[in-house]
Structures are given as C-alpha cells and as structure tokens.
Design a protein around this motif. Structure first.
Motif, mmCIF file in Angstrom:
data_model
loop_
_atom_site.group_PDB
_atom_site.id
_atom_site.type_symbol
_atom_site.label_atom_id
_atom_site.label_comp_id
_atom_site.label_asym_id
_atom_site.label_seq_id
_atom_site.Cartn_x
_atom_site.Cartn_y
_atom_site.Cartn_z
ATOM 1 N N GLU A 57 -11.454 -7.933 3.710
ATOM 2 C CA GLU A 57 -11.644 -6.768 4.569
ATOM 3 C C GLU A 57 -11.061 -5.540 3.891
ATOM 4 O O GLU A 57 -10.152 -5.661 3.063
ATOM 5 C CB GLU A 57 -10.947 -7.009 5.904
ATOM 6 N N THR A 86 0.861 -1.183 0.000
ATOM 7 C CA THR A 86 0.000 0.000 0.000
ATOM 8 C C THR A 86 0.899 1.236 0.000
ATOM 9 O O THR A 86 2.073 1.158 0.384
ATOM 10 C CB THR A 86 -0.919 0.017 1.225
ATOM 11 N N SER A 99 -14.137 -2.514 -0.762
ATOM 12 C CA SER A 99 -14.886 -1.315 -0.360
ATOM 13 C C SER A 99 -16.372 -1.517 -0.639
ATOM 14 O O SER A 99 -16.750 -2.188 -1.600
ATOM 15 C CB SER A 99 -14.363 -0.099 -1.111
ATOM 16 N N THR A 121 -2.158 -12.029 9.374
ATOM 17 C CA THR A 121 -3.366 -11.250 9.077
ATOM 18 C C THR A 121 -4.297 -11.927 8.080
ATOM 19 O O THR A 121 -5.466 -11.540 7.964
ATOM 20 C CB THR A 121 -2.994 -9.868 8.534
ATOM 21 N N GLU A 141 -8.951 -3.629 4.928
ATOM 22 C CA GLU A 141 -7.502 -3.603 5.180
ATOM 23 C C GLU A 141 -6.718 -4.464 4.201
ATOM 24 O O GLU A 141 -5.491 -4.389 4.145
ATOM 25 C CB GLU A 141 -7.214 -4.081 6.608
ATOM 26 N N ASP A 142 -7.403 -5.291 3.421
ATOM 27 C CA ASP A 142 -6.725 -6.103 2.415
ATOM 28 C C ASP A 142 -6.492 -5.328 1.121
ATOM 29 O O ASP A 142 -5.840 -5.833 0.195
ATOM 30 C CB ASP A 142 -7.555 -7.352 2.092
ATOM 31 N N THR A 143 -7.022 -4.119 1.040
ATOM 32 C CA THR A 143 -6.832 -3.292 -0.152
ATOM 33 C C THR A 143 -5.350 -3.000 -0.359
ATOM 34 O O THR A 143 -4.670 -2.510 0.552
ATOM 35 C CB THR A 143 -7.611 -1.970 -0.010
#
Length: 121
Positions: free
Chosen positions: A86, A40, A120, A62, A88-90
């Motif tokens: 989730e 990211t 999202s 995770t 947070e996996d983006t």
C-alpha cells in the motif's frame, strides 16, 4: 566489525510485492533476533517484523497478513516478503540484528544502511 547489507528495495505499484534481504558479515559469535524497521520523514523508526533465532515471529498490526519475515541462520540472512503493498508502506526500511561479538560480551543492536521502498502508481 559487523556489517548488515540490505537489498531488494525499489518502486512498486499498489497491490504489488517486493522481497527485502539483509545479510550479516564480519566477525561475531552469534546473532539473536533479526528484523526490519521502517521510517518516514518526521516520524520515529518503527518495528515492522522480527524473527528470533528459533523462528518465533512478531509483526506490526499494520502489516499482519501481508508481510512475512524469515531467516536463514546458515547464511546469517533475514528476509522480508512484502505482499499487497500500500502507499502507506512507503518508507526507508532498515535491517536490525542483535549481535554478540564474543561470548563474554553483551549483545548489541546493529543496523543496515537502509533501503527505500516506494509504493506508488
């Protein structure tokens, strides 16, 4: 020349699933470990999951229990099944393979071009 070509990224809602694929092509002698990393903006690339040539797997804490890495040695392809995604996996997900070009040459890490995964609603 060895190429790793990824596919399967995209936009998915939280709780959804995606499957990434990465196929190796070109001229080489063998492929050892294959796996997936993600990155990211502003952060270092991190290991998501890895699978050895004999099927031994390793996962980041995770993603344990949600992601599954597998490979098809006959097709020189590695997969990442991602469930219960989730936000947070983006990240941009990169395929990695440990490739030996020739028996007498030490293996080296090769990378795919990356594929965007966005979680999202």
């Amino acid at each position: 020349q060895v190429q790793l070509v990824e596919s399967g990224g995209g936009l998915v809602q939280p709780g959804g699933s995606l499957r990434l694929s990465c196929a190796a092509s070109g001229t080489f002698y063998s492929i050892g470990d294959m796996g997936w990393y993600r990155q990211t903006p502003g952060k270092q690339r991190e290991l998501v999951a890895n699978v050895s040539s004999v099927g031994t797997t390793d996962y980041a804490d995770t993603v344990k229990g949600r992601f599954t890495v597998s490979r098809d040695n006959a097709k020189y392809t590695v997969y990442l099944q991602m469930n219960s995604l989730e936000p947070e996996d983006t990240a941009v997900y990169y395929c990695n393979a440990h490739v030996r070009i020739w028996p007498s040459v030490s293996p080296s890490h090769r990378w795919g071009q990356g594929t965007q995964v966005t979680v999202s609603s």
